[in-house]
Design an enzyme around this catalytic site. Sequence first.
Site, PDB file in Angstrom:
ATOM      1  CD  GLU A  13      -2.816  -1.182   2.415  1.00 56.55           C
ATOM      2  OE1 GLU A  13      -3.784  -0.406   2.484  1.00 56.55           O
ATOM      3  OE2 GLU A  13      -2.516  -1.982   3.326  1.00 56.55           O
ATOM      4  CB  SER A 143      -5.632  -0.472  -0.485  1.00 56.89           C
ATOM      5  OG  SER A 143      -5.340   0.512   0.485  1.00 56.89           O
ATOM      6  CE1 TYR A 210      -7.402   4.711  -1.270  1.00 61.25           C
ATOM      7  CE2 TYR A 210      -7.250   2.529  -2.251  1.00 61.25           C
ATOM      8  CZ  TYR A 210      -7.209   3.351  -1.137  1.00 61.25           C
ATOM      9  OH  TYR A 210      -6.978   2.804   0.097  1.00 61.25           O
ATOM     10  NE  ARG A 248     -13.008   2.261   6.217  1.00 60.87           N
ATOM     11  CZ  ARG A 248     -11.897   2.097   5.508  1.00 60.87           C
ATOM     12  NH1 ARG A 248     -11.069   3.107   5.308  1.00 60.87           N
ATOM     13  NH2 ARG A 248     -11.594   0.910   4.986  1.00 60.87           N
ATOM     14  CG  ASP A 250     -14.356  -1.240   6.053  1.00 62.25           C
ATOM     15  OD1 ASP A 250     -14.740  -0.077   6.240  1.00 62.25           O
ATOM     16  OD2 ASP A 250     -13.231  -1.513   5.583  1.00 62.25           O
ATOM     17  CD  GLU A 262     -10.359  -4.941   5.983  1.00 61.00           C
ATOM     18  OE1 GLU A 262      -9.379  -4.175   6.076  1.00 61.00           O
ATOM     19  OE2 GLU A 262     -10.448  -5.842   5.122  1.00 61.00           O
ATOM     20  CG  ASN A 264      -9.643  -0.558   7.739  1.00 64.08           C
ATOM     21  OD1 ASN A 264      -8.863  -1.120   7.003  1.00 64.08           O
ATOM     22  ND2 ASN A 264     -10.962  -0.757   7.670  1.00 64.08           N
ATOM     23  N   GLY A 268      -7.522   5.127   5.289  1.00 62.57           N
ATOM     24  CA  GLY A 268      -7.062   6.085   4.292  1.00 62.57           C
ATOM     25  C   GLY A 268      -7.564   7.490   4.563  1.00 62.57           C
TER      26      GLY A 268
END
Length: 311
Positions: A13, A143, A210, A248, A250, A262, A264, A268
Amino acid sequence: MKVGVIMGGVSSEREVSFMTGMQMIAQLDRSKYEPVPIVISKREDLVGIVEGIDFALLALHGVYGEDGTVQGTLETLGIPYSGSGVLSSSLCLDKDLSKRLLRAEGIPTPDWLCWTGPDEYAPEEVEERLGYPVFVKPNRGGSSIGMQLAADRHSLRMAVREAFRWDRSIVVEQHIEGDELTCSILNGELLPVVGVRPAHSGWFNYQAKYEEGAADERVIVLPAELEARVRDTALTCYRLLKCSVYARIDIMLQDGIPYVLEVNTLPGMTATSLLPKSAQAAGISFDRLLSLIIEYSLQERKRERTVTCHE
């Protein structure tokens, strides 16, 4: 205050990390902070190039950045840093381990298999236990790099081969049909929930994450009872996995049940990232979000030092 924005790294990443780092530098409040770009290209780079900074704002993602190793190094050097500590960072990056903890706590998460080498490849086990389709992903990646959706035995073999290019262990995960949500948490408080729907692909892949316009990402309002269930699930994950400052979570929502995909610890922070969008919906601008992350992180590192001293 000199804020070293640490970016790059050695993981898959690396490019995403640069996007996060440059966005952080552009958005930092210059009336409070002096940004110092710090680029890591190999593991030993960190020691020696962080001298003179007052705080490390981590823009790293993946292994050696999001797994607790950089956090531990910075603690040894006495430099406060952003986000969760060593233990939480290590737990959350390891998908297999974090999912085991979630399941032990009774938190729904898609069923999965974890293989630690190509010799463990067992399509029969996938077909009997999970069924198709399945997601195949590096165990300690992010990502969506190296991640593929496999619909049959042939595509499973190809996906497994690709995932092992990126990591020594991989996760084969049951595909849950439903609505994808992302729950951003700042200082223990849930920010507005964002719904995610890819515009051109069947799942939230790298391009959807992205590229501008590649996904429909908007704040959603859930029915009160369902919103409470999602909130409770996200905050329970945050506490269980020892997260701090921000994270974060998900989630895939199926038949009113939030399945955790998951967690995070360094999500990002690019121009298209979900956490800044969630914060914006709460009335928190990007520069204010970064200031809060720095302030809360300084408080957390001070609290950790106080607890250690008392022990």
